[in-house]
Write a protein that holds these residues in place. Structure first.
Motif, short mmCIF file in Angstrom:
data_model
loop_
_atom_site.label_atom_id
_atom_site.label_comp_id
_atom_site.label_asym_id
_atom_site.label_seq_id
_atom_site.Cartn_x
_atom_site.Cartn_y
_atom_site.Cartn_z
N UNK A 193 18.72 30.54 57.32
CA UNK A 193 19.67 31.36 58.07
C UNK A 193 19.59 32.77 57.51
N UNK A 194 19.24 33.74 58.37
CA UNK A 194 19.01 35.08 57.85
C UNK A 194 20.28 35.92 57.83
N UNK A 195 20.14 37.19 57.47
CA UNK A 195 21.30 38.06 57.21
C UNK A 195 22.06 38.44 58.47
N UNK A 196 21.51 38.19 59.64
CA UNK A 196 22.25 38.45 60.87
C UNK A 196 22.58 37.15 61.61
N UNK A 197 22.38 36.02 60.93
CA UNK A 197 22.78 34.73 61.49
C UNK A 197 21.74 34.02 62.31
N UNK A 198 20.52 34.57 62.41
CA UNK A 198 19.46 33.85 63.10
C UNK A 198 19.12 32.57 62.33
N UNK A 199 19.03 31.45 63.05
CA UNK A 199 18.75 30.15 62.43
C UNK A 199 17.31 29.74 62.75
N UNK A 200 16.56 29.38 61.72
CA UNK A 200 15.16 28.95 61.90
C UNK A 200 14.95 27.63 61.18
N UNK B 105 18.61 48.31 63.31
CA UNK B 105 18.79 48.19 61.86
C UNK B 105 19.84 47.14 61.54
N UNK B 106 19.61 46.39 60.47
CA UNK B 106 20.53 45.33 60.08
C UNK B 106 21.93 45.86 59.86
N UNK B 107 22.08 46.94 59.11
CA UNK B 107 23.41 47.48 58.84
C UNK B 107 24.11 47.93 60.12
N UNK C 165 26.39 34.45 57.73
CA UNK C 165 25.74 35.69 57.32
C UNK C 165 24.86 35.34 56.12
N UNK C 166 23.70 34.77 56.41
CA UNK C 166 22.90 34.15 55.37
C UNK C 166 23.20 32.66 55.36
N UNK C 167 22.51 31.93 54.49
CA UNK C 167 22.54 30.48 54.57
C UNK C 167 23.43 29.74 53.62
N UNK D 175 14.46 40.32 50.46
CA UNK D 175 13.45 41.35 50.28
C UNK D 175 12.96 41.40 48.85
N UNK D 176 12.17 42.43 48.55
CA UNK D 176 11.59 42.55 47.21
C UNK D 176 12.65 42.69 46.13
N UNK D 177 13.77 43.33 46.48
CA UNK D 177 14.84 43.52 45.49
C UNK D 177 15.82 42.36 45.48
N UNK D 178 15.53 41.33 46.27
CA UNK D 178 16.40 40.16 46.29
C UNK D 178 17.54 40.24 47.28
N UNK D 179 17.63 41.34 48.05
CA UNK D 179 18.73 41.47 49.00
C UNK D 179 18.44 40.63 50.24
N UNK D 180 19.50 40.08 50.89
CA UNK D 180 19.30 39.29 52.10
C UNK D 180 18.62 40.12 53.18
N UNK D 181 17.70 39.51 53.88
CA UNK D 181 17.00 40.21 54.95
C UNK D 181 16.91 39.29 56.16
N UNK D 182 16.06 39.63 57.10
CA UNK D 182 16.02 38.90 58.36
C UNK D 182 14.66 38.24 58.57
N UNK D 183 14.62 37.39 59.59
CA UNK D 183 13.36 36.78 59.98
C UNK D 183 12.34 37.86 60.32
N UNK D 184 11.06 37.50 60.25
CA UNK D 184 9.99 38.47 60.51
C UNK D 184 9.04 37.89 61.56
N UNK D 185 9.31 38.09 62.85
CA UNK D 185 8.42 37.56 63.88
C UNK D 185 7.00 38.09 63.81
#
Length: 436
Positions: free
Chosen positions: A62-69, A154-156, A179-181, A191-201
């Motif tokens: 579950x990504x940072x905008x609630x997309x479920x995969x 943008x996510x924000x 908002x995340x899983x 992401x690289x800094x460990x912050x929640x991010x989104x799916x990457x189609x």
């Protein structure tokens, strides 16, 4: 390759999802639901989907905008290979039907289950996705989850969008645990800094979306499946016409600057422009003034201001531009002839999106393999596939809609038609997931 699907299992999934936000009516033929992003009904629908994905052996993110995969990675698949993904959305318009969105999500899951049950050994993982807030009736203009995933939004900015009560999307997703899983004990992309991010189609090998047609082309043709060639472009324009509010009884007719009278000409000008484009160059073009806000909106007051919302769509960008230009020209004429002041903005603009020839070909082969008639057609409505197509190969398939009715409690696709379209989807997914 034929992959029989379990029609009863698919129906049970869709009917169970329909219970979340069910709206009771007196119409025995109505099947209504209101499932807005961030509501309790939305949470329950998401929870059930996560449960069903896990029951089928899929790993859930579950990504940072609630997309479920959910991702199926059988022993035959290279876990590092780009996955083939399919899905749609679970949210609905107010008192919408039960198939718009959920058919695509649960057909994708049934496609995976059919592959597993038939012993198909894909070379790459296969995913099932449910995008957040496709409809746009609660947060933003629609296609939100897929727009964030593909970098169009943008996510924000997305998380900061508010509903009619002023609640931001981020808080709404927090409240239902998506908002995340963390709330469903699912992984969250970081992401690289460990912050929640989104799916990457862009990391997907392909994307299929199955949806109800919302038109009558398939029904008229007696075809089981539609293979979309192009998804229509959509432009939303906002026009404001300012006149002078004044007493309806004491203001002579020749001394009025009536904003609503001017707006009525604007509405007809947009309609005329769309009809001209249809007659001259593109039969699929449409132009609609679907909303008017009149101030002060009193019977005994000459209207002082009107705000009009315009929707323009076509599979040809030039046709859309012609209608938008005509709308601008209409406002300029009204300023000259009626003395009003006007404003014009274009806050939402999505270009027509062609679908992947490769994936369309696989869908036609899958239909032929199971003896289903599949025909080419365009989509007059927006779908998540048009956003994903900016990042990777994408294809949109249609199942028939009875009388073309959608966004309505009387929306209906026969269960046999759901199963037939899902059978074609499953075959297409299997073909694309096996490297040849």
């Amino acid at each position: 390759m034929t992959l029989p699907v379990d029609a009863d299992r698919l129906r049970a999934d869709i009917e169970a999802n329909a219970a979340f936000g069910r709206v009771e009516t007196d119409d025995p033929d109505a099947h209504a639901r209101t499932n807005r992003t961030g509501t309790e009904a939305n949470r329950r629908a998401r929870d059930r989907l996560v449960e069903r994905l896990r029951d089928a052996g899929l790993d859930v993110t579950v990504d940072a905008v609630g997309n479920v995969l959910g991702t199926w990675t059988p022993a035959s698949a290279d876990p590092g290979a780009a996955p083939v993904v399919s899905g749609s959305h679970l949210d609905s318009v107010p008192e919408g039907g039960i198939f718009d969105g959920p058919l695509g999500v649960y057909a994708a899951l049934e496609g995976v289950r059919a592959m597993r049950d038939a012993g198909v050994e894909p070379d790459r993982p296969v995913g099932v996705v449910s995008f957040t807030e496709e409809e746009g009736g609660t947060f933003g203009n629609g296609l939100l989850g897929s727009s964030v995933a593909t970098g169009e939004l943008a996510l924000d900015d997305a998380l900061g969008l508010s509903n009619a009560d002023g609640d931001p999307l981020g808080e709404a997703l927090d409240r239902i645990g998506y908002r995340g899983g963390s709330a469903v004990d699912a992984a969250t992309p970081t992401g690289e800094a460990g912050e929640p991010t989104t799916l990457d189609p862009a990391s997907w090998a392909a994307f299929y979306e199955l949806h109800i047609e919302q038109d009558t082309v398939l029904e008229a043709a007696g075809a089981a499946v539609g293979v979309v060639t192009t998804i229509t472009g959509i432009t939303h324009c906002e026009a404001a016409i300012a006149g002078e509010a004044n007493h309806a009884g004491a203001t002579p007719m020749d001394e009025r600057t009536d904003a609503l009278a001017a707006a009525s000409e604007f509405v007809l000008d947009v309609e005329a422009a769309a009809n001209e484009v249809v007659a001259s160059s593109s039969p699929s073009a449409v132009g609609t003034v679907g909303s008017l806000s009149v101030e002060p909106n009193a019977t005994n007051v000459v209207p002082g201001r009107v705000e009009a919302a315009v929707d323009v769509r076509d599979v040809e960008a030039a046709s859309m531009e012609a209608i938008v230009d005509a709308a601008r020209d209409s406002l300029a004429r009204l300023e000259r002839e009626r003395g009003v002041e006007t404003e014009f903005e274009r806050p939402f603009d999505v270009a027509p999106t062609p679908m992947s020839d490769r994936l369309r070909g696989a869908a036609h082969k899958a239909a032929d393999a199971v003896g289903r008639e599949a025909i080419d057609l365009h989509s007059g409505a927006a779908h998540d596939a048009m956003r994903v197509a900016r990042a990777t190969d994408a294809s949109l398939l249609f199942a028939p809609s009875r009388d073309g009715i959608s966004h309505n409690p009387r929306e209906w696709t026969d269960w046999d038609d759901c199963a037939a379209a899902t059978e074609v989807l499953a075959g297409a997914l299997a073909r694309v997931a096996v490297d040849e």
